[in-house]
Design a protein around this motif. Structure first.
Motif, PDB file in Angstrom:
ATOM      1  N   TYR A  59      80.511 123.315  11.493  1.00  0.00           N
ATOM      2  CA  TYR A  59      81.418 122.622  10.525  1.00  0.00           C
ATOM      3  C   TYR A  59      81.190 123.184   9.426  1.00  0.00           C
ATOM      4  CZ  TYR A  59      83.918 119.187   7.979  1.00  0.00           C
ATOM      5  OH  TYR A  59      84.941 118.496   6.998  1.00  0.00           O
ATOM      6  N   TRP A  60      82.246 123.502   8.525  1.00  0.00           N
ATOM      7  CA  TRP A  60      81.910 123.692   7.091  1.00  0.00           C
ATOM      8  C   TRP A  60      83.151 123.020   6.456  1.00  0.00           C
ATOM      9  CZ3 TRP A  60      78.181 124.901   4.677  1.00  0.00           C
ATOM     10  CH2 TRP A  60      78.032 125.042   3.191  1.00  0.00           C
ATOM     11  N   PRO A  61      82.601 122.151   5.480  1.00  0.00           N
ATOM     12  CA  PRO A  61      83.594 121.344   4.950  1.00  0.00           C
ATOM     13  C   PRO A  61      84.613 122.351   4.089  1.00  0.00           C
ATOM     14  CG  PRO A  61      81.590 121.336   3.795  1.00  0.00           C
ATOM     15  CD  PRO A  61      81.241 121.925   5.103  1.00  0.00           C
ATOM     16  N   TYR A 285      76.228 119.458   8.962  1.00  0.00           N
ATOM     17  CA  TYR A 285      77.007 118.270   9.575  1.00  0.00           C
ATOM     18  C   TYR A 285      77.092 118.233  10.827  1.00  0.00           C
ATOM     19  CZ  TYR A 285      78.141 117.874   4.511  1.00  0.00           C
ATOM     20  OH  TYR A 285      78.294 117.687   3.263  1.00  0.00           O
TER      21      TYR A 285
ATOM     22  N   ILE B  77      82.632 116.706  -0.775  1.00  0.00           N
ATOM     23  CA  ILE B  77      82.987 117.784  -0.104  1.00  0.00           C
ATOM     24  C   ILE B  77      83.684 117.484   1.399  1.00  0.00           C
ATOM     25  CG2 ILE B  77      82.706 119.896   0.906  1.00  0.00           C
ATOM     26  CD1 ILE B  77      80.414 120.360  -1.142  1.00  0.00           C
ATOM     27  N   ALA B  78      83.173 116.600   2.083  1.00  0.00           N
ATOM     28  CA  ALA B  78      83.772 116.338   3.345  1.00  0.00           C
ATOM     29  C   ALA B  78      85.060 115.677   3.056  1.00  0.00           C
ATOM     30  CB  ALA B  78      82.731 115.420   4.053  1.00  0.00           C
ATOM     31  N   ALA B  98      83.074 125.882  -0.814  1.00  0.00           N
ATOM     32  CA  ALA B  98      84.169 125.217  -0.362  1.00  0.00           C
ATOM     33  C   ALA B  98      85.281 125.438  -0.763  1.00  0.00           C
ATOM     34  CB  ALA B  98      83.871 123.786  -0.121  1.00  0.00           C
ATOM     35  N   MET B 100      86.496 124.662  -3.712  1.00  0.00           N
ATOM     36  CA  MET B 100      87.100 123.631  -4.627  1.00  0.00           C
ATOM     37  C   MET B 100      87.162 123.891  -6.177  1.00  0.00           C
ATOM     38  SD  MET B 100      85.243 120.759  -2.093  1.00  0.00           S
ATOM     39  CE  MET B 100      86.514 120.054  -0.779  1.00  0.00           C
TER      40      MET B 100
END
Lengths: 319, 537
Positions: A59-61, A285, B77-78, B98, B100
């Protein structure tokens, strides 16, 4: 004079079977009242299970669900191959069991003792004092424990030295083998009064006639505790035991995290700390989720196992 | 329970960001900003803050860090719920990974002449692999570097020890411990409590105060877990955890521990206990980076001025030449960034541009001319004793003056400007000695110096410096190796120091065996990055 109907007979009166819809209509108010709670459980307990898919991804956010890389059981393989895993499993189980056994026994004993106290003022004061530590956060409580066990004027060492039991102060928090027991003891200190409340409530509902009858039969105080109080609260004890089985693998985070130090790390690392250090802190995660799933599955097995054993032994049970 | 609180947190973040980036009725812009330092909420009105708000028309809605930064960053982030601006210390790059953060190159080029001018020297260092700049480091050094009153790190020793021994200059570890041991023999108690010879901090992530020491004993400044060594014109990354210096260091600590000089509790105490002990005045020595003991030093300056700590650049052997001071560097790998959630990036960069220009920086760090500082005939800033006193009160400085609310987490300037003024009042060359307290002056006079930094050699300039600002990719094999290596250090260093002297060799052998296989991947990553920096910076 009529012969009194014994309660035993009542149990044997068969309940007439009613059609489902009729029952539903009759109990609609009850059902409506429970709807919010069912929704609550679905949202907070069942929907998050969807997150378990994380464990099978890398998983990568920030990426969408369909862009994630799927890795199958790699995270679980990594977990079971990690030498630290078995250490963590051992520590978690050991500390949970110590907390469970000593926590329950001490709470039950405290409840029995408080129940026997006649002086109302003393009873209230003792109960309040014993459950107050429950409301202190572990951040504060851990510092209290550290100070008490300090070699530099800590109360435990001072006391033992004054009593001439030891010559040199002992660095309790630096002895790896002692760590589990310090966790157990500080858990008992913090939670004993809080845990006793439920047993006190159970004791309060014991029929006073039973005690009167026992006194007439000449039973002393200990006999009354052994033959009346304890058997009466047995169902509560069993249910709490079964429920606590489910927490065996999730026991504690703050307590271990705040009391640990490098010297005892091999005995202090529990699953939650492991997940944090090797999972979340490293942005793994998926790995953290895999560990979480492992814990959940084992917990489920433990709860059902305990429940099954309770059933076979003819005891009260949860499910 | 955990899930619930998680949800609440997300909800909180959501409401905070949802209300952000609005333009209020009076025409002031509102930006939400997350700041990775722990400060109390902004009081609403401060001297500095009001001026900034009036001149820019920007109101900030601040969220300060509560609890653990790693967890907070992970959550942000999540969830994908972001403020307009953010700082996240060494996790800043994770937001970039990410996707962002927005690139700043064009924005700066078009709308931020001050940023362009003041960061010009650092600009190449800030470029990521894609050639874009995503954050502005918290400190820029546009002109010459300055010097603080205390060096970045050192073996600190209690002033009482130095005074009694007739102000010796300490060079080696043996001399350092000899002084402490002698003083301890003469004064087994201080203020009625047991004297503590030496403390070494080992609390969770702060344990670098113990494990970093071997590199300094070899004369290196703080590079981190590894040191780049100049070999045939190339910086080669080497480990020092199993070096002979490390062995000698731990052996010395072991000897001192068994003699009762090193505090018995040193490996189990947490940071609070450490500060508490240091500020009691009965600790004779400790190694650390100055910022980690600053709190204790400030308490001592106020309550027990004779027990303040004096730093020395201690090495293992007298022939080692020390370069322990930091060469000027900026933390190129972290800083303030504008996120993809920001609706008005131009407004945001203009606000940052206003903050970084010299006038604003002097306002934030010095105050208002004539009120908070004066100017002498040479154009040099100074503060009168009364003004100095005002700024010694940290609560006034924070809640009434307000400078700290625009300082640590916002881009700011460091160093000496073109007129010879330091942006930081503490580092104004003429003020370092003048604004020192009498007890500090006594030590400085005894050694004939005007700043404690003068006890050290000037730093050596290295292009890549320092190694520790290199971030290892999250979750990579090198990252896992790093965590494991830290675990080994965590478990073995206390054992090394606390074992019986005749058992030391065995524990050392075990330690070397455990830690040696856990460095290869990290060295590879660091080497690549060092080479890259040498080529591109």
């Amino acid at each position: 004079m009529k012969t009194p109907v014994t309660p035993r007979l009542v149990e044997h009166i068969p309940i007439p079977e009613r059609p489902f819809w009729k029952t539903l209509r009759q109990q609609k108010v009850l059902l409506l009242m429970s709807v919010p709670f069912v929704i609550h459980v679905i949202i907070f307990k069942y929907v998050p299970i969807w997150g378990w898919t994380l464990a099978f991804q890398n998983y990568w956010p920030g990426k969408s669900f369909f862009d994630q890389v799927w890795v199958g059981f790699d995270n679980f393989k990594w977990l079971f191959r990690d030498p630290i895993f078995y250490q963590v499993l051992r520590n978690t189980l050991a500390m949970s069991l110590i907390q469970l056994v000593f926590g329950m026994v001490s709470s039950i004993v405290l409840a029995l003792i408080i129940n026997e106290v006649r002086l109302v003022f003393f009873k209230k004061a003792a109960q309040t004092i014993s459950y107050l530590p429950h409301f202190i956060s572990w951040v504060v409580a851990a510092n209290l424990v550290r100070d008490a066990l300090s070699t530099d004027g800590g109360i435990v060492n001072e006391l033992l030295m004054k009593l001439h039991i030891i010559k040199e102060p002992i660095m309790f928090l630096g002895i790896p083998k002692l760590f589990w027991w310090i966790i157990g003891a500080s858990h008992v200190w913090k939670e004993v009064g809080w845990g006793a409340i439920i047993y006190l409530a159970a004791i309060a509902s014991v029929d006073p006639n039973l005690y009167e009858a026992a006194i007439i039969d000449g039973a002393g105080r200990l006999r009354r505790i052994w033959h009346i109080t304890l058997p009466s609260i047995r169902p509560i004890i069993v249910i709490i035991l079964i429920m606590n089985m489910g927490y065996l693998l999730s026991s504690g985070f703050e307590q271990q995290y705040l009391l640990q130090n490098g010297r005892v790390i091999d005995y202090a690392r529990v699953f939650t700390i492991y997940e944090l250090d090797y999972g979340i802190k490293m942005m793994r995660y998926s790995f953290a989720t895999a560990v979480g799933i492992f814990r959940s599955v084992v917990s489920l097995v433990l709860v059902f196992g305990a429940n099954y054993i309770a059933k076979r032994m003819g005891q009260e049970r949860l499910l | 329970m955990k899930r619930k609180s998680l949800f609440l947190l997300l909800l909180l973040i959501f409401t905070v960001t949802a209300t952000g980036a609005l333009v209020s009725a009076q025409g002031t812009k509102v930006f939400t900003v997350f700041l990775s330092e722990a400060l109390p909420d902004y009081p609403g009105s401060t001297i500095v803050g009001d001026i900034i708000e009036r001149e820019t028309g920007v109101k900030l809605q601040r969220e300060y860090l509560v609890g653990d930064l790693e967890t907070k960053v992970g959550l942000m982030i999540a969830s994908g719920e972001l403020p307009d601006l953010l700082t996240a210390a060494h996790f800043t790059s994770l937001f970039k990974d990410a996707g962002m953060l927005i690139p700043l190159n064009d924005l700066v080029e078009k709308h931020a002449p001050n940023i362009k001018r003041l960061y010009a020297k650092h600009w190449e260092q800030l470029k990521q692999e894609d050639g874009n700049v995503y954050w502005l480091p918290i400190q820029a050094i546009p002109y010459a570097n300055d010097s603080p009153r205390y060096p970045e790190l050192g073996f600190f020793i209690n002033k009482k020890v130095l005074k009694e021994a007739g102000w010796p200059v300490i060079k080696t570890l043996d001399q350092y411990f000899e002084l402490i041991e002698n003083y301890m023999k003469k004064h087994p108690t201080i203020n009625g409590e047991k004297t503590i010879g030496y403390l070494t901090l080992f609390d969770s992530w702060r344990n670098f105060a113990t494990t970093n020491v071997p590199q300094h004993l070899m004369g290196y400044p703080n590079e981190g877990e590894f040191v780049p060594v100049l070999e045939n014109g190339r910086y080669v990354v080497r480990q020092y955890h199993t070096s002979n210096t490390a062995k000698a260091y731990y052996k010395k600590l072991n000897e001192m521990y068994n003699k009762g000089v090193v505090d018995k509790e040193t490996f189990v105490m947490n940071y609070d206990q450490y500060i508490e002990k240091l500020s009691s005045g009965r600790v004779l020595g400790t190694f650390n980076q100055y910022w980690q003991i600053q709190e204790a030093q400030e308490i001592l300056l106020r309550d027990d001025p004779e027990s303040i700590f004096v730093p020395f650049p201690v090495v293992l052997d007298e022939i080692v030449e020390e370069f322990q001071r930091d060469a000027p560097y900026i933390q190129a790998t972290q800083g303030m960034a504008i996120t993809t959630a920001c609706k008005d990036p131009v407004g945001a960069i203009k606000f940052l541009d206003y903050l970084i220009r010299e006038e604003t920086q002097f306002l934030i760090q010095w105050g208002i001319k004539g009120v908070h500082y004066e100017v002498d005939e040479n154009g040099h800033f100074y503060r009168t004793d009364e003004q100095n006193k005002m700024f010694l009160d940290p609560e006034w400085r924070r809640d009434v003056f307000g400078g700290p609310y625009f300082y640590n987490s916002f881009p700011n300037l460091r160093g000496i400007d073109e007129n010879g003024n330091s942006f930081m009042p503490d580092r104004q060359p003429s003020m370092i000695y003048a604004a020192s307290q009498p007890t500090e002056k006594e030590v400085m006079d005894a050694y004939g110096i005007k700043s404690f930094c003068e006890l050290y050699n000037p730093p050596r300039e290295k292009k890549y410096y320092p190694l520790w600002t290199i971030t290892i990719p999250a979750g990579s094999p090198a990252h896992i190796e790093q965590t494991r290596m830290k675990d080994v250090l965590n478990a073995y260093v206390p054992r090394l120091v606390m074992s019986k002297p005749n058992n030391f060799e065995k524990v050392w052998a075990d330690y070397v065996k455990a830690i040696s296989p856990l460095m290869k991947e990290q060295i590879k990553v660091y080497q690549e990055q060092i080479d890259w920096r040498m080529e591109n910076w």
